[in-house]
Scaffold this active site. Structure first.
Site, PDB file in Angstrom:
ATOM      1  N   ASP A 176      13.537 -39.953 -60.919  1.00 35.69           N
ATOM      2  CA  ASP A 176      12.738 -39.499 -59.751  1.00 35.69           C
ATOM      3  C   ASP A 176      11.653 -38.641 -60.252  1.00 35.69           C
ATOM      4  O   ASP A 176      12.143 -37.432 -60.345  1.00 35.69           O
ATOM      5  CB  ASP A 176      13.507 -39.037 -58.591  1.00 35.69           C
ATOM      6  CG  ASP A 176      12.574 -38.784 -57.370  1.00 35.69           C
ATOM      7  OD1 ASP A 176      11.407 -39.007 -57.234  1.00 35.69           O
ATOM      8  OD2 ASP A 176      13.056 -38.337 -56.257  1.00 35.69           O
ATOM      9  N   GLY A 180      10.652 -33.397 -55.734  1.00 33.07           N
ATOM     10  CA  GLY A 180      10.350 -32.379 -54.515  1.00 33.07           C
ATOM     11  C   GLY A 180      11.748 -31.697 -54.179  1.00 33.07           C
ATOM     12  O   GLY A 180      12.318 -31.197 -55.144  1.00 33.07           O
ATOM     13  N   TRP A 181      12.116 -31.616 -53.031  1.00 33.76           N
ATOM     14  CA  TRP A 181      13.144 -30.973 -52.493  1.00 33.76           C
ATOM     15  C   TRP A 181      14.540 -32.088 -52.607  1.00 33.76           C
ATOM     16  O   TRP A 181      15.402 -31.520 -52.022  1.00 33.76           O
ATOM     17  CB  TRP A 181      13.093 -30.443 -51.183  1.00 33.76           C
ATOM     18  CG  TRP A 181      12.233 -29.124 -51.054  1.00 33.76           C
ATOM     19  CD1 TRP A 181      12.549 -27.796 -51.351  1.00 33.76           C
ATOM     20  CD2 TRP A 181      10.933 -29.071 -50.795  1.00 33.76           C
ATOM     21  NE1 TRP A 181      11.563 -26.799 -51.380  1.00 33.76           N
ATOM     22  CE2 TRP A 181      10.402 -27.560 -51.015  1.00 33.76           C
ATOM     23  CE3 TRP A 181       9.772 -29.878 -50.521  1.00 33.76           C
ATOM     24  CZ2 TRP A 181       9.088 -26.986 -50.533  1.00 33.76           C
ATOM     25  CZ3 TRP A 181       8.662 -29.369 -50.309  1.00 33.76           C
ATOM     26  CH2 TRP A 181       8.302 -28.015 -50.316  1.00 33.76           C
ATOM     27  N   GLY A 182      14.434 -32.895 -53.169  1.00 30.93           N
ATOM     28  CA  GLY A 182      15.514 -33.803 -53.610  1.00 30.93           C
ATOM     29  C   GLY A 182      16.024 -34.949 -52.705  1.00 30.93           C
ATOM     30  O   GLY A 182      16.903 -35.310 -52.668  1.00 30.93           O
ATOM     31  N   GLN A 205      11.496 -25.535 -55.938  1.00 33.65           N
ATOM     32  CA  GLN A 205      12.285 -26.773 -55.895  1.00 33.65           C
ATOM     33  C   GLN A 205      13.160 -27.129 -56.719  1.00 33.65           C
ATOM     34  O   GLN A 205      14.398 -27.359 -56.234  1.00 33.65           O
ATOM     35  CB  GLN A 205      11.255 -28.062 -55.741  1.00 33.65           C
ATOM     36  CG  GLN A 205      10.262 -28.206 -54.667  1.00 33.65           C
ATOM     37  CD  GLN A 205       9.030 -29.078 -54.745  1.00 33.65           C
ATOM     38  OE1 GLN A 205       8.878 -29.616 -55.927  1.00 33.65           O
ATOM     39  NE2 GLN A 205       8.507 -29.388 -53.765  1.00 33.65           N
ATOM     40  N   CYS A 373      -5.864 -34.159 -42.562  1.00 30.20           N
ATOM     41  CA  CYS A 373      -5.335 -35.344 -43.334  1.00 30.20           C
ATOM     42  C   CYS A 373      -4.849 -36.370 -42.359  1.00 30.20           C
ATOM     43  O   CYS A 373      -4.908 -37.734 -42.472  1.00 30.20           O
ATOM     44  CB  CYS A 373      -4.066 -35.119 -44.379  1.00 30.20           C
ATOM     45  SG  CYS A 373      -4.849 -34.078 -45.606  1.00 30.20           S
TER      46      CYS A 373
END
Length: 417
Positions: A176, A180-182, A205, A373
């Site tokens: 991966d 990120g935070w997994g 992170q 966004c």
């Protein structure tokens, strides 16, 4: 009347909802029963409003030059209405301009500079992100497989959508990139039994995910490294690779090298999934009306977008063959509105986390960023593409017979089963 005020009054009369302006001298313009009230503290903001420079107005808000009384959803309806034209319209640039863009992109994306840029964004505050993300802290586009899913359900659906596209199997080596935070890293390990490796440039992170790995008893099978993708060891290739919300930080000038690196990291016949934001326009380097500059200054320094047509060109130049391309743009609009609504509901808690003048500036920036966004994806100014690819094949007669060494079955049944 002052020509700027005349232009502002003309804008107000054409808006899709009632708006009132309170000027620095206390004068009021617009509706007496507004849905949104803007309290202007700096006269320069009026000129930006008259010109429809919504990105510059975003900067004015961050710097405290005006305040908003009303919802961010309504504010974005106003922003879209005052634009002087499409923010993705751009003339084709000459060779010299393109060369300058390329040189700037190369300069902006050294290994050291990329690390600083990622840490600027992702290391703001874990507690702040936890306020408005789902419990897994998945900070990328969700997948609303069913219309009534909440954000947590849609994020799990996204994680599984990626795993299914990659056809993850127990015991496979999975990478991966930009973990990120997994969320995906741990989902793949716990639900598909893979041996999982994640990398990030965010110190926060990295520490957070390693703590989760230990708590879940996955230390022998899952690992998270603080590492640039360019430094990944190519001697032991992976069966499957996912890169989610990361390649926007790579830089247009580095995309050939980025995809080439992924191709060298995956085994022959393996699969690569690239999930990332793409430009809505073919030729624009960033969103117009000052929106691109706002993102660069306050949110994602060094972020660069490119149209999906160019992404596929770079992917091919890197030695990968595109297999399945899915545009999930409306899913990101809904994801961002869910994040924006969650933050708006917890502004008091956010101010307790992001303290002081700088904290208030950061909070104001994120309020504009999330809602802006959401508006951008809703209008198609930016998009989100998942591209499934494999190392380019030289051609074999047994590809439709599902041989063991090829991961892609050349039929879509596997996604929807």
């Amino acid at each position: 009347m002052n020509p700027v005020l005349s232009a502002v009054e003309s804008k107000l009369s054409s808006l899709p909802l009632p708006v009132q302006l309170i000027l620095p001298d206390g004068q009021k313009l617009g509706s007496s029963s507004p849905d949104v009230t803007l309290t202007i503290k700096d006269k320069a903001t009026l000129a930006h409003l008259a010109a429809g420079q919504v990105g510059v107005l975003g900067e004015d808000y961050v710097e405290g030059k005006f305040d908003v009384d009303g919802s961010m959803r309504d504010l974005m309806r106003i922003a879209a209405a005052i634009l002087p034209g499409s923010p993705i319209e751009a003339a084709r640039v000459g060779r010299l301009t393109e060369l300058i863009r390329r040189l700037v992109s190369v300069w902006r994306h050294s290994i050291e500079r990329d690390a600083r840029q990622i840490q600027f964004h992702y290391d703001l505050s874990d507690d702040f992100y936890a306020l408005w993300l789902d419990p897994r802290r998945v900070y990328s586009c969700a997948y609303f497989r069913e219309p009534d899913m909440n954000i947590a359900q849609a994020q799990e659906a996204k994680l599984d959508h990626i795993c299914r596209k990659l056809r993850l199997r127990e015991g496979e080596k999975f990478l991966d990139v930009g973990a990120g935070w997994g969320g995906l890293l741990l989902w793949a390990a716990e639900n598909y039994g893979v041996d999982a490796t994640g990398i990030t440039l965010s110190r926060n992170q990295h520490a957070y995910v390693n703590k989760l790995i230990e708590e879940k008893g996955l230390s022998g099978r899952v690992r998270m490294s603080l590492l640039d993708y360019r430094k990944l060891d190519e001697s032991q290739p992976y069966d499957k690779i996912a890169s989610v919300g990361m390649f926007e930080h790579v830089g247009r000038a580095q995309l050939d090298g980025y995809f080439s690196k992924l191709r060298r990291l995956v085994r022959p016949g393996g699969l690569v999934m690239n999930h990332g934001i793409t430009a809505g326009g073919v030729d624009n380097a960033e969103l117009g009306a000052g929106m691109g500059e706002f993102i660069e200054k306050y949110i994602f320094p060094g972020g660069e977008l490119t149209h999906i047509s160019h992404v596929l060109e770079h992917l091919a130049q890197g030695g990968l063959e595109g297999l399945d391309i899915e545009n999930i743009r409306p899913h990101y609009a809904r994801t961002l509105w869910a994040w924006s609504d969650a933050l708006e509901a917890k502004l008091g808690q956010a101010r307790q986390i992001l303290t002081g003048a700088q904290g208030e500036r950061s909070l104001r920036a994120y309020r504009m960023y999330l809602a802006g966004c959401a508006m951008g994806f809703q209008h198609g100014w930016i998009a989100l593409h998942q591209v499934l690819a494999q190392p380019a094949q030289s051609g074999r007669p047994d590809e439709l017979d599902n041989p063991e060494d090829l991961a892609y079955p050349w039929r879509r049944n596997y996604i929807y089963a």
